[in-house]
Design a protein around this motif. Structure first.
Motif, PDB file in Angstrom:
ATOM      1  N   ARG A  47       6.949  -3.794   5.390  1.00 35.09           N
ATOM      2  CA  ARG A  47       6.265  -5.001   4.890  1.00 35.09           C
ATOM      3  C   ARG A  47       4.819  -4.675   4.537  1.00 35.09           C
ATOM      4  O   ARG A  47       4.303  -5.150   3.526  1.00 35.09           O
ATOM      5  CB  ARG A  47       6.330  -6.108   5.950  1.00 35.09           C
ATOM      6  CG  ARG A  47       5.555  -7.354   5.559  1.00 35.09           C
ATOM      7  CD  ARG A  47       5.870  -8.524   6.476  1.00 35.09           C
ATOM      8  NE  ARG A  47       4.945  -9.624   6.286  1.00 35.09           N
ATOM      9  CZ  ARG A  47       4.978 -10.471   5.278  1.00 35.09           C
ATOM     10  NH1 ARG A  47       5.895 -10.330   4.343  1.00 35.09           N
ATOM     11  NH2 ARG A  47       4.109 -11.456   5.179  1.00 35.09           N
ATOM     12  N   ALA A  48       4.163  -3.862   5.362  1.00 33.09           N
ATOM     13  CA  ALA A  48       2.782  -3.479   5.063  1.00 33.09           C
ATOM     14  C   ALA A  48       2.706  -2.649   3.791  1.00 33.09           C
ATOM     15  O   ALA A  48       1.782  -2.815   2.982  1.00 33.09           O
ATOM     16  CB  ALA A  48       2.186  -2.710   6.246  1.00 33.09           C
ATOM     17  N   GLU A  64      -4.745 -11.080   2.900  1.00 31.84           N
ATOM     18  CA  GLU A  64      -3.570 -10.224   2.704  1.00 31.84           C
ATOM     19  C   GLU A  64      -3.710  -8.928   3.493  1.00 31.84           C
ATOM     20  O   GLU A  64      -2.727  -8.417   4.040  1.00 31.84           O
ATOM     21  CB  GLU A  64      -3.393  -9.912   1.222  1.00 31.84           C
ATOM     22  CG  GLU A  64      -2.110  -9.149   0.936  1.00 31.84           C
ATOM     23  CD  GLU A  64      -1.865  -8.960  -0.543  1.00 31.84           C
ATOM     24  OE1 GLU A  64      -0.772  -8.495  -0.898  1.00 31.84           O
ATOM     25  OE2 GLU A  64      -2.767  -9.267  -1.340  1.00 31.84           O
ATOM     26  N   CYS A  65      -4.924  -8.392   3.564  1.00 28.68           N
ATOM     27  CA  CYS A  65      -5.148  -7.174   4.346  1.00 28.68           C
ATOM     28  C   CYS A  65      -4.870  -7.428   5.826  1.00 28.68           C
ATOM     29  O   CYS A  65      -4.284  -6.586   6.511  1.00 28.68           O
ATOM     30  CB  CYS A  65      -6.577  -6.679   4.154  1.00 28.68           C
ATOM     31  SG  CYS A  65      -6.926  -6.068   2.486  1.00 28.68           S
ATOM     32  N   ALA A 117      -1.216  -7.441   6.348  1.00 30.04           N
ATOM     33  CA  ALA A 117      -0.661  -6.088   6.360  1.00 30.04           C
ATOM     34  C   ALA A 117      -0.899  -5.404   7.701  1.00 30.04           C
ATOM     35  O   ALA A 117       0.000  -4.740   8.245  1.00 30.04           O
ATOM     36  CB  ALA A 117      -1.274  -5.266   5.227  1.00 30.04           C
ATOM     37  N   THR A 145       6.818 -10.853   0.246  1.00 28.94           N
ATOM     38  CA  THR A 145       5.556 -10.181  -0.032  1.00 28.94           C
ATOM     39  C   THR A 145       5.195 -10.264  -1.508  1.00 28.94           C
ATOM     40  O   THR A 145       4.014 -10.285  -1.864  1.00 28.94           O
ATOM     41  CB  THR A 145       5.616  -8.701   0.392  1.00 28.94           C
ATOM     42  OG1 THR A 145       6.773  -8.095  -0.183  1.00 28.94           O
ATOM     43  CG2 THR A 145       5.687  -8.574   1.900  1.00 28.94           C
ATOM     44  N   LEU A 202       2.983  -4.937   0.921  1.00 27.02           N
ATOM     45  CA  LEU A 202       1.754  -5.696   0.711  1.00 27.02           C
ATOM     46  C   LEU A 202       0.669  -4.836   0.080  1.00 27.02           C
ATOM     47  O   LEU A 202       0.021  -5.243  -0.899  1.00 27.02           O
ATOM     48  CB  LEU A 202       1.257  -6.275   2.042  1.00 27.02           C
ATOM     49  CG  LEU A 202       2.038  -7.467   2.597  1.00 27.02           C
ATOM     50  CD1 LEU A 202       1.604  -7.776   4.026  1.00 27.02           C
ATOM     51  CD2 LEU A 202       1.826  -8.699   1.717  1.00 27.02           C
ATOM     52  N   CYS A 203       0.447  -3.642   0.617  1.00 24.81           N
ATOM     53  CA  CYS A 203      -0.654  -2.795   0.133  1.00 24.81           C
ATOM     54  C   CYS A 203      -0.372  -2.238  -1.257  1.00 24.81           C
ATOM     55  O   CYS A 203      -1.174  -2.423  -2.189  1.00 24.81           O
ATOM     56  CB  CYS A 203      -0.909  -1.665   1.125  1.00 24.81           C
ATOM     57  SG  CYS A 203      -1.567  -2.201   2.717  1.00 24.81           S
TER      58      CYS A 203
END
Length: 369
Positions: free
Chosen positions: A288-289, A273-274, A277, A67, A292-293
């Motif tokens: 992982r989300a 990328e959103c 996520a 990520t 990413l966020c």
């Protein structure tokens, strides 16, 4: 993949050879729309290629390296777009601020809100690594407050700008803080950013050793993926200047709010990328989300602030970083809500609904401040 790369690089060749002629058609409505959708389509398509290659690397390297590669790749694209607009328009003092604020709202409220609602519907409660989320927020809060709030209260300048000394000092501070965070994230505290065990605690040392990057892939497997990642990023960076000119022209012609430029850049760059996520949340991979966020918010501030400030220092352009009073309230509320959301080891739909409410307020105030 081959078709995507071919279209992206053919577009690059077309704009390198005939860019002035193509951009000279901006006065006519139909050619302007065609140019906008052409550039937008190619950049978004190539962005999905970046996400795909970064996810391939993520599978080989494991967390948090996968990520991290994705977020850094996306933010490089964002910085290129913002820099292209600032260097091309010579009259976008608030673009960097608007883009960073839009990223924070889209990621921390929009994506987190939708993601927690989807995760709550599908999985009731989802768990993540509390130490990792706390580490992200510990970095995001000062990286938000110092560049976006503090300029409104300094006495050296009256209009939300910074002096050259302040700009250079803030840039050094931002790079140092974000660099220290990356060193800890990929070093001694990398276990904080991995999927937790059942009790919500960080993964054990044995799990970290088992999932470390040294045991996953050889350099021979990674280099082709890195090459493909760069092959997808470079067309976006090169075409960003042309898209910046089209966006600047369109916003001026429509008389749209100046903040819309930053929102459009954030949406164009961070949409893939959103989506990644949200897919991770649907697959019950909340950690992982979160990476990413929250990683997108941290890297956006850590890389865009020094880039924007240094462009202003070296070109002599004024750079307004201080948010309006209304936006400071929304940003402060977002940071507070994010802290409350990620103080437990599990999330529910209620937190998602609250974040979405703040996101809709942000959208309303863009068009009706």
């Amino acid at each position: 993949m081959i078709l995507r790369l071919a279209c992206a690089w053919l577009s690059v060749a077309a704009f390198l050879l005939f860019g002035d002629t193509l951009l000279g058609q901006l006065g006519a409505p139909l050619p302007s729309l065609l140019l906008f959708f052409w550039l937008l389509g190619i950049i978004v398509w190539a962005s999905f290629g970046v996400v795909h290659e970064a996810e391939e690397l993520a599978e080989r390297l494991g967390e948090p390296y996968g990520t991290l590669i994705l977020t850094l790749s996306i933010v490089i694209i964002e910085v290129a777009l913002v820099g292209a607009v600032m260097l091309g328009a010579k009259g976008a003092p608030t673009l960097g601020r608007d883009t960073m604020f839009a990223v924070l709202m889209i990621v921390l409220n929009g994506v987190v809100g939708v993601g927690l609602l989807i995760g709550g519907l599908r999985h009731f409660q989802q768990r993540y690594n509390l130490k990792g989320a706390s580490s992200y927020l510990a970095v995001i809060i000062p990286l938000t407050v110092i560049p976006l709030f503090l300029p409104n209260f300094t006495t050296s300048t009256p209009d939300g700008t910074l002096t050259s000394f302040q700009a250079i000092a803030f840039s050094i501070f931002t790079v140092a803080l974000y660099g220290a965070f990356l060193a800890l994230q990929t070093g001694r505290h990398s276990m904080f950013f991995r999927e937790p065990e059942e009790d919500g605690k960080p993964a054990s040392a044995a799990a970290v050793a088992e999932g470390g990057p040294t045991s996953l892939s050889s350099a021979g497997e990674l280099l082709p993926r890195v090459g493909l990642l760069l092959a997808n990023i470079l067309p976006i960076v090169i075409l960003s200047k042309s898209l910046a000119k089209v966006l600047d022209f369109g916003i001026a012609q429509l008389g749209a709010p100046t903040a819309l430029g930053g929102i459009l850049i954030a949406m164009v760059v961070f949409t893939p990328e959103c989506i990644a996520a949200l897919r991770a949340i649907t697959a019950n991979q909340l950690q992982r989300a979160v990476n990413l966020c929250l990683g997108a918010a941290a890297s956006t501030l850590g890389m865009t602030v020094p880039a924007v400030l240094l462009i202003g220092v070296f070109t002599g352009q004024p750079v307004v970083l201080g948010l309006s009073a209304t936006n400071m309230v929304i940003a402060a509320m977002t940071l507070l809500l994010s802290t409350l959301t990620f103080t437990g080891t599990r999330t529910t739909m209620l937190e998602g609904a609250v974040h979405l409410a703040v996101f809709f307020v942000f959208l309303v105030l863009v068009f009706s401040p």
